[in-house]
Write a protein that holds these residues in place. Structure first.
Motif, PDB file in Angstrom:
ATOM      1  N   LEU A 105      50.041  41.730  40.312  1.00 45.73           N
ATOM      2  CA  LEU A 105      49.843  42.728  39.262  1.00 45.73           C
ATOM      3  C   LEU A 105      49.400  44.032  39.903  1.00 45.73           C
ATOM      4  N   VAL A 106      50.173  45.090  39.698  1.00 49.08           N
ATOM      5  CA  VAL A 106      49.855  46.410  40.235  1.00 49.08           C
ATOM      6  C   VAL A 106      48.927  47.113  39.246  1.00 49.08           C
ATOM      7  N   MET A 107      47.857  47.723  39.783  1.00 51.86           N
ATOM      8  CA  MET A 107      46.813  48.257  38.913  1.00 51.86           C
ATOM      9  C   MET A 107      46.344  49.627  39.391  1.00 51.86           C
ATOM     10  N   SER A 108      45.539  50.276  38.551  1.00 51.82           N
ATOM     11  CA  SER A 108      45.078  51.641  38.846  1.00 51.82           C
ATOM     12  C   SER A 108      43.770  51.611  39.631  1.00 51.82           C
ATOM     13  N   GLY A 109      43.859  51.247  40.895  1.00 53.43           N
ATOM     14  CA  GLY A 109      42.699  51.204  41.768  1.00 53.43           C
ATOM     15  C   GLY A 109      42.013  49.855  41.746  1.00 53.43           C
ATOM     16  N   VAL A 110      41.323  49.533  42.838  1.00 50.07           N
ATOM     17  CA  VAL A 110      40.602  48.259  42.921  1.00 50.07           C
ATOM     18  C   VAL A 110      39.473  48.215  41.900  1.00 50.07           C
ATOM     19  N   SER A 111      38.956  49.369  41.503  1.00 52.65           N
ATOM     20  CA  SER A 111      37.911  49.381  40.478  1.00 52.65           C
ATOM     21  C   SER A 111      38.430  48.785  39.169  1.00 52.65           C
ATOM     22  N   GLU A 112      39.626  49.189  38.763  1.00 52.85           N
ATOM     23  CA  GLU A 112      40.207  48.572  37.562  1.00 52.85           C
ATOM     24  C   GLU A 112      40.494  47.102  37.805  1.00 52.85           C
ATOM     25  N   ALA A 113      41.051  46.782  38.962  1.00 55.40           N
ATOM     26  CA  ALA A 113      41.397  45.393  39.268  1.00 55.40           C
ATOM     27  C   ALA A 113      40.171  44.493  39.216  1.00 55.40           C
ATOM     28  N   LEU A 114      39.049  44.985  39.755  1.00 62.35           N
ATOM     29  CA  LEU A 114      37.804  44.220  39.727  1.00 62.35           C
ATOM     30  C   LEU A 114      37.346  43.985  38.290  1.00 62.35           C
ATOM     31  N   ASP A 115      37.300  45.048  37.500  1.00 63.84           N
ATOM     32  CA  ASP A 115      36.861  44.958  36.110  1.00 63.84           C
ATOM     33  C   ASP A 115      37.723  43.974  35.327  1.00 63.84           C
ATOM     34  N   VAL A 116      39.030  44.090  35.478  1.00 63.69           N
ATOM     35  CA  VAL A 116      39.948  43.228  34.735  1.00 63.69           C
ATOM     36  C   VAL A 116      39.861  41.785  35.214  1.00 63.69           C
ATOM     37  N   ALA A 117      39.721  41.583  36.517  1.00 67.23           N
ATOM     38  CA  ALA A 117      39.603  40.221  37.053  1.00 67.23           C
ATOM     39  C   ALA A 117      38.379  39.522  36.479  1.00 67.23           C
ATOM     40  N   ILE A 118      37.254  40.229  36.465  1.00 67.79           N
ATOM     41  CA  ILE A 118      36.029  39.629  35.935  1.00 67.79           C
ATOM     42  C   ILE A 118      36.169  39.329  34.453  1.00 67.79           C
ATOM     43  N   ARG A 119      36.714  40.277  33.698  1.00 71.26           N
ATOM     44  CA  ARG A 119      36.872  40.047  32.260  1.00 71.26           C
ATOM     45  C   ARG A 119      37.835  38.900  31.961  1.00 71.26           C
ATOM     46  N   ALA A 120      38.820  38.736  32.815  1.00 73.39           N
ATOM     47  CA  ALA A 120      39.840  37.710  32.567  1.00 73.39           C
ATOM     48  C   ALA A 120      39.309  36.294  32.721  1.00 73.39           C
ATOM     49  N   ILE A 121      38.215  36.113  33.472  1.00 68.30           N
ATOM     50  CA  ILE A 121      37.712  34.751  33.715  1.00 68.30           C
ATOM     51  C   ILE A 121      36.328  34.494  33.138  1.00 68.30           C
ATOM     52  N   THR A 122      35.683  35.530  32.596  1.00 67.20           N
ATOM     53  CA  THR A 122      34.266  35.395  32.226  1.00 67.20           C
ATOM     54  C   THR A 122      34.080  35.197  30.726  1.00 67.20           C
TER      55      THR A 122
END
Length: 391
Positions: free
Chosen positions: A99-116
């Motif tokens: 998944l291509v995303m707008s910076g690692v900051s977005e990727a981090l936020d979305v990754a955490i939200r997706a599993i938490t």
């Protein structure tokens, strides 16, 4: 007549528990002060290589200004898959696991939200990048700090990880090469962590954005360790390796169910990463290695310069093996990290970041970025030496 509105009461409770970024505070303090030298910024001082910029310019001139797939351009995902297959012998399906995303900051936020889920615990080894703990809190999770120590070169040990796990633990965030310490972990270190991960059936969010800035030996991709691909959300991007910070482009690699969950969040909050940045990233992956290696060699020279200089002036600093940060101790001065950083700024006009910004484990240390010119580093060291002599 309407009552006067108290807009503050509408702010979510979690916002009162999350302070503003401590890094930004020091940029704000330095603004307006003439002659400041900044060792605070975590950004390459190189301009994005011309061939990458040229590819972006050409794409704009060709009229490529549309949305892309939520997942990102398939050509870019194919190049990312090819990179991991060749470099790490780790195979990702470009159609479903990237998944291509707008910076690692977005990727981090979305990754955490997706599993938490609310109340899930996410382990955060510290000192840690300033976004990790707030991102867990925003998702309704509970951040669980684990202290890494100088005596272990700021590596996360399997024992410390194991001791932090409870029945509510969902995942651990790891970041090597590390921001702010510059620490790295070799394959043996990570294999010990992997055993604990499997034993306790938890996930890993592995932030590897500084992967290419590994100076001694090769970087070990966490997902490449046996049994870890299906347990890892791997985050990486283009900011550090290719000096593309302003392009805001990154990617996540993970199993299909995780990527689909992340894509749904990304789809609604961001839609897709900018097409121009994606075109530049394709060019970077295809033809950017030579320029990247040139920048890495220069960072390595700066690394030796700042480490030897800090030790020479009495700020003990272990040798960081990755990223572009030094993490010297200021404990021998009798000042706290914040006192040292603020006085250094006001008395000698050098910006550093106090270690406690990265968690309580960072108290007594400073983060000094060497992503600036050698001349600037030399002048900063001279000013820091004058400051040390004045104490």
């Amino acid at each position: 007549m309407h009552n006067k509105c108290n807009s503050e009461k509408f702010v979510a409770d979690v916002m009162t528990r999350v302070p503003p970024s401590g890094i930004r505070k020091y940029f704000d303090l330095a603004s307006g002060i003439e002659g400041v030298i900044s060792l605070g910024v975590g950004e390459p001082d190189f301009v994005t290589p011309w061939h990458i910029r040229e590819a972006c310019i050409h794409s704009l001139e060709s009229g490529k200004t549309s949305y892309t797939s939520n997942f990102g351009l398939i050509e870019l995902r194919q190049e990312i898959a090819k990179l991991y297959s060749h470099k790490h012998c780790t195979h990702y399906d470009p159609t479903s696991e990237i998944l291509v995303m707008s910076g690692v900051s977005e990727a981090l936020d979305v990754a955490i939200r997706a599993i938490t889920n609310p109340g899930d615990e996410i382990i955060v080894p510290q000192p840690a990048y300033v976004a990790y703990v707030p991102s867990v809190m925003f998702a309704g999770g509970i951040p669980v700090p684990v202290v890494t120590q100088l005596k272990n070169n700021f590596k996360l040990t399997a024992e410390d990880l194991k001791n932090a796990i409870t029945p509510r633990t969902k995942a651990v965030i790891i970041n090597y090469p590390n921001n702010p310490t510059g620490a790295t972990m070799d394959r043996k270190d990570l294999e010990a962590i992997a055993e604990v991960i499997c034993e306790h059936d938890i996930m890993v969010i592995s932030d590897e954005v500084y992967e290419c800035l590994t100076y001694n030996g090769d970087h070990t991709c966490f997902a490449a360790i046996e049994g870890m691909k299906e347990r890892t959300i791997l985050l990486n991007g283009f900011s550090k390796a290719y000096a593309m910070t302003g392009f805001r482009l990154a990617y996540a690699l993970a199993p299909l169910p995780i990527i689909n969950a992340m894509m749904r969040i990304h789809q609604y909050c961001m839609l897709c990463a900018p097409i121009t940045a994606q075109v530049g990233a394709i060019e970077a992956l295809r033809n950017g290695n030579e320029e990247m290696q040139r920048m890495i060699r220069d960072y390595d020279r700066r690394r030796h310069l700042i480490i030897s200089g800090l030790n020479r002036i009495g700020l003990e600093c272990y040798e960081p093996k990755g990223a572009f940060y030094a993490f010297p101790s200021v404990k021998n001065t009798g000042l706290t990290s914040e006192e040292f950083a603020e006085r250094l700024l006001h008395e000698q006009k050098v910006v550093t970041i106090p270690g406690d910004v990265f968690g309580l484990a960072g108290e007594g240390f400073l983060r000094c970025s060497y992503a600036t010119s050698k001349d600037q580093i030399k002048e900063a060291l001279e000013r820091m030496n004058r400051f040390m002599e004045s104490l």
